[in-house]
Design a protein around this motif. Structure first.
Motif, PDB file in Angstrom:
ATOM      1  N   PRO A  72      22.071  84.970  29.608  1.00  0.00           N
ATOM      2  CA  PRO A  72      21.853  84.789  28.362  1.00  0.00           C
ATOM      3  C   PRO A  72      21.847  83.368  27.989  1.00  0.00           C
ATOM      4  O   PRO A  72      22.918  82.737  28.550  1.00  0.00           O
ATOM      5  CB  PRO A  72      22.675  85.316  27.343  1.00  0.00           C
ATOM      6  N   GLY A  73      20.881  83.035  27.304  1.00  0.00           N
ATOM      7  CA  GLY A  73      20.863  81.427  26.901  1.00  0.00           C
ATOM      8  C   GLY A  73      21.121  81.301  25.287  1.00  0.00           C
ATOM      9  O   GLY A  73      21.731  82.076  24.723  1.00  0.00           O
ATOM     10  N   GLY A  74      20.728  80.115  24.724  1.00  0.00           N
ATOM     11  CA  GLY A  74      21.130  79.869  23.375  1.00  0.00           C
ATOM     12  C   GLY A  74      19.976  79.705  22.615  1.00  0.00           C
ATOM     13  O   GLY A  74      20.019  79.214  21.363  1.00  0.00           O
ATOM     14  N   SER A  75      18.742  80.316  22.950  1.00  0.00           N
ATOM     15  CA  SER A  75      17.656  80.129  22.189  1.00  0.00           C
ATOM     16  C   SER A  75      17.397  81.297  20.942  1.00  0.00           C
ATOM     17  O   SER A  75      16.602  81.285  20.116  1.00  0.00           O
ATOM     18  CB  SER A  75      16.262  79.930  23.015  1.00  0.00           C
ATOM     19  N   GLY A  76      18.526  82.244  20.911  1.00  0.00           N
ATOM     20  CA  GLY A  76      17.919  83.543  20.412  1.00  0.00           C
ATOM     21  C   GLY A  76      18.083  83.237  18.749  1.00  0.00           C
ATOM     22  O   GLY A  76      17.380  83.923  17.988  1.00  0.00           O
ATOM     23  N   GLN A 135      13.403  85.569  29.321  1.00  0.00           N
ATOM     24  CA  GLN A 135      14.623  84.928  28.809  1.00  0.00           C
ATOM     25  C   GLN A 135      14.805  84.916  27.523  1.00  0.00           C
ATOM     26  O   GLN A 135      15.682  84.936  26.979  1.00  0.00           O
ATOM     27  CB  GLN A 135      14.438  83.393  29.606  1.00  0.00           C
ATOM     28  N   GLN A 136      13.503  84.771  26.751  1.00  0.00           N
ATOM     29  CA  GLN A 136      13.630  84.668  25.250  1.00  0.00           C
ATOM     30  C   GLN A 136      14.244  85.937  24.558  1.00  0.00           C
ATOM     31  O   GLN A 136      14.822  85.967  23.578  1.00  0.00           O
ATOM     32  CB  GLN A 136      12.199  84.400  24.664  1.00  0.00           C
ATOM     33  N   ASP A 145      17.705  86.382  24.984  1.00  0.00           N
ATOM     34  CA  ASP A 145      18.445  85.425  24.001  1.00  0.00           C
ATOM     35  C   ASP A 145      18.582  86.118  22.846  1.00  0.00           C
ATOM     36  O   ASP A 145      19.493  85.923  22.226  1.00  0.00           O
ATOM     37  CB  ASP A 145      17.864  84.012  23.977  1.00  0.00           C
ATOM     38  N   ALA A 164      21.221  88.768  22.807  1.00  0.00           N
ATOM     39  CA  ALA A 164      22.659  88.418  22.788  1.00  0.00           C
ATOM     40  C   ALA A 164      22.887  88.371  21.348  1.00  0.00           C
ATOM     41  O   ALA A 164      24.141  87.976  21.242  1.00  0.00           O
ATOM     42  CB  ALA A 164      22.716  87.063  23.684  1.00  0.00           C
ATOM     43  N   GLN A 165      21.989  88.008  20.491  1.00  0.00           N
ATOM     44  CA  GLN A 165      22.376  87.860  18.959  1.00  0.00           C
ATOM     45  C   GLN A 165      22.552  89.242  18.131  1.00  0.00           C
ATOM     46  O   GLN A 165      23.070  89.167  17.074  1.00  0.00           O
ATOM     47  CB  GLN A 165      21.195  87.198  18.191  1.00  0.00           C
ATOM     48  N   ALA A 172      24.551  90.838  27.559  1.00  0.00           N
ATOM     49  CA  ALA A 172      24.979  90.231  26.364  1.00  0.00           C
ATOM     50  C   ALA A 172      26.266  90.504  25.860  1.00  0.00           C
ATOM     51  O   ALA A 172      26.957  89.947  25.154  1.00  0.00           O
ATOM     52  CB  ALA A 172      23.918  90.384  25.246  1.00  0.00           C
ATOM     53  N   GLY A 203      28.316  86.979  26.264  1.00  0.00           N
ATOM     54  CA  GLY A 203      27.315  86.758  25.231  1.00  0.00           C
ATOM     55  C   GLY A 203      27.817  86.209  23.839  1.00  0.00           C
ATOM     56  O   GLY A 203      28.839  86.085  23.788  1.00  0.00           O
TER      57      GLY A 203
END
Length: 663
Positions: free
Chosen positions: A436-440, A530-531, A534, A537-538, A556, A663
């Motif tokens: 997971p990345g940080g764009s969520g 990937q999006q 993300d 993950a929110q 996540a 996550g």
């Protein structure tokens, strides 16, 4: 001034039967081998029967001339009626070999190239013996007088003519009848010149030369041959009149050996082909491809990747650094040009081996195998497989694969029930290696999702097996009841996360049946894997049917409730320790709501338990990539600078996959 003529010697004695047969076998074997190579190559562009006919016609004319001069020592060119006789025997041979290969394909539709060649050469050998007997005792039979052919009525030539080389006697003669000049022989090399030119020792006129990738025409320089006839001249007059024959360049059509695969120049860089359900705008499939490409780049940065995509333009947009090639609706010849470049073809991952669909992918994989390109099966999903045609393709293609890995135990069982007897390795879905990345948060703000309340993600699709006893409207009403319960019980906001474009329609249908539709948001963005990961993950809770939505939730680290619509979802739920419902039916709606309530109350304990199991699955998922990279290292070693980055399975990129995602 010409020297005096000498009487012609007696006719050449026919060769003994054993000698003739050995010559026939040697010449026939040579043309037969050329035919066996040419037929399957030509069959890539025309039907097999047509390819067999074309190659048979060409080799028949060539072999008839050679047999007349060498096998049966007629000392002359072949006459039209003899060509007709030989063509009739060749036609019978063509029918026999065609019927043999037709029966083979009828009994074994996916027979290997080796089996095809064995049947073809066996049939050719039997028909070759019959042809020898017919040609010796009928077509080129020696007449009782000892004179071959219908030339007994011709006027004998002076004796001096026989004492000189044949090429010296082709010209004007002052004695004997005047006949129009003609060529002395229809040899498979240029005509005879009056000036003999010797070939280098041990060299023969080239008939064929192999091309690298496609047939092309090549013009050879003129070749002249000096034929001596000291004791075996024909018993009739040598044609008189005219000057020496002029040599003409030999034009050769080079055959293509498609089974050779890429040339050495093409293999100077490792090229990995990837074949799966890519380009279909399914987030789960693109997640598999993304994870696979990440592992290949990390382990073999020298490798070039070619993705066989259903929509190449979509794949290029999601993965701009790879080559995307369309394969649906493309003829075999055209797709073979791309397959020949490959070092290995990766089949998978994803659930692509099921009834009516498996044969589409396996047909292309089988073509690669016929071209000499190995196939590596990459964590595929299989089932249901009940169609015998698809099972036949499974057995034929995967039995010869370099390695077969599947993503779950159910897929292994399905392949075994289809008749696959080779070892099958169970790993895990490749998408489990994503992080997971940080764009969520930013993406949710762009979708006008308010901040503050709990976010419950839902993934819905067509009912399928999850609600096979419900009509579509009843299915939507049931899920709408779950959504309303979450709004009232948790004060949550429902976020519908589509994994395919058609999921949006079903999401809106569910919202239309909810009493609290104003607490819902259906995402409409065209997001990549990937999006979507993300965004997942929110979330605080995930309920869904799509396998990769549930995988994203596990990565996540959020509690999840699968709604199984297929065995792959049920199997994944069991592996991570999540509740495994057996479907969605109206009579058990209360049990479904109770399970949602229990999941929320036990979310902390369940999340910790699920994280440990997810980490184990990630480790198994990394094994698939490690096996592929190890195979590449064995068959196409990396440069010394890149080979040192991995020292064994689990090292390098695989080592990072062993840690659980956060996550």
């Amino acid at each position: 001034m010409h020297p005096p003529h000498a009487p012609a010697p007696a006719a050449a004695a026919p060769a003994r039967p054993l000698v003739s047969f050995l010559r026939f076998a040697a010449l026939g074997g040579t043309t037969g081998i050329l035919s066996s190579l040419a037929v399957p190559l030509l069959a890539t562009v025309v039907p097999w029967a047509a390819a067999n006919a074309i190659v048979t016609a060409v080799t028949t004319v060539l072999s008839t001339e050679l047999h007349a001069r060498i096998t049966f020592t007629t000392g002359r060119s072949v006459r039209p009626h003899e060509h007709a006789h030989s063509a009739a025997t060749a036609t019978a041979a063509y029918l026999a070999t065609s019927i043999a290969t037709w029966i083979l394909h009828l009994l074994h539709p996916a027979a290997s190239t080796f089996t095809e060649q064995t049947v073809y050469l066996t049939a050719s050998a039997l028909t070759g013996i019959a042809r020898f007997l017919l040609l010796r005792h009928r077509t080129f039979a020696t007449r009782p007088s000892g004179i071959t052919g219908p030339a007994a009525h011709r006027t004998p030539a002076p004796a001096a003519a026989a004492a000189r080389p044949l090429n010296a006697r082709i010209g004007h003669d002052t004695a004997g009848p005047r006949l129009p000049p003609r060529r002395s022989a229809a040899l498979p090399f240029p005509a005879i010149s009056s000036t003999p030119t010797a070939l280098p020792a041990g060299r023969a006129p080239p008939f064929f030369s192999r091309g690298d990738s496609s047939a092309r025409r090549r013009v050879n320089p003129p070749i002249t041959v000096n034929l001596e006839r000291s004791t075996s001249a024909r018993p009739h007059a040598v044609p008189a009149g005219g000057g020496p024959l002029q040599a003409h360049p030999l034009v050769v059509l080079e055959p293509v050996n498609q089974a050779r695969g890429p040339t050495m120049c093409d293999r100077s860089r490792v090229t990995v082909g990837v074949l799966g359900s890519y380009g279909g705008r399914n987030v789960g499939d693109e997640a598999i491809l993304t994870a696979m490409l990440d592992r290949i780049r990390a382990g073999r940065p020298d490798a070039r990747v070619v993705v066989f995509s259903r929509r190449p333009e979509h794949s290029r947009r999601i993965h701009p650094d790879v080559e995307a090639v369309g394969w649906e609706g493309v003829c075999r010849e055209q797709i073979s040009e791309h397959l020949r470049r490959l070092t290995v073809l990766v089949l998978g991952g994803g659930g692509i081996l099921y009834d009516t669909e498996a044969r589409r992918y396996l047909r292309l994989a089988r073509t690669a195998q016929h071209l000499g390109v190995p196939v590596f099966t990459y964590a595929v999903g299989a089932g249901p497989l009940t169609d015998e045609a698809d099972c036949t393709w499974i057995r034929a293609t995967l039995s010869e694969a370099a390695e077969v890995t599947v993503r779950d135990e159910e897929s292994k069982l399905v392949l075994e029930e289809a008749g696959l007897s080779r070892p099958v390795t169970v790993t895990a879905d490749p998408a489990l290696l994503l992080e997971p990345g940080g764009s969520g948060a930013r993406l949710l703000r762009a979708e006008a999702v308010p901040r503050g309340p709990l976010l419950v993600g839902m993934s819905v699709r067509e009912p399928g097996r999850a609600a096979e006893h419900l009509d579509e409207e009843g299915y939507h009403q049931l899920l709408a009841g779950v959504g309303d319960f979450l709004v009232h019980r948790l004060g949550a906001r429902i976020v519908f996360v589509p994994m395919e474009r058609d999921d949006i329609r079903h999401a809106h249908a569910v919202v239309s049946h909810m009493a609290d539709a104003d607490h819902c948001t259906v995402l409409h963005g065209d997001y990549g894997p990937q999006q979507v990961l993300d965004i997942t993950a929110q979330l605080d809770l995930a309920i869904g049917m799509r396998l990769h939505f549930l995988i994203f939730a596990a990565l996540a680290g959020i509690p999840l409730l699968p709604l199984p619509y297929a065995g792959k979802v049920f199997d994944f739920a069991q592996q991570i320790g999540a509740p495994a419902l057996r479907g969605v039916v109206r009579e058990t709606a209360g049990l479904l709501l109770a399970e949602v309530d229990r999941l929320w109350d036990e979310r902390l304990a369940r999340t910790a338990h699920m994280a440990a199991r997810t980490a184990a699955m990630r480790t198994r998922s990394a094994q698939t990539a490690d096996r592929l990279l190890a195979y590449l290292d064995r068959t196409a070693p990396a440069p010394s600078t890149g080979a040192a980055t991995r020292t064994g399975p689990g090292a390098g990129p695989a080592a990072t996959a062993a840690a659980p995602a956060t996550g």
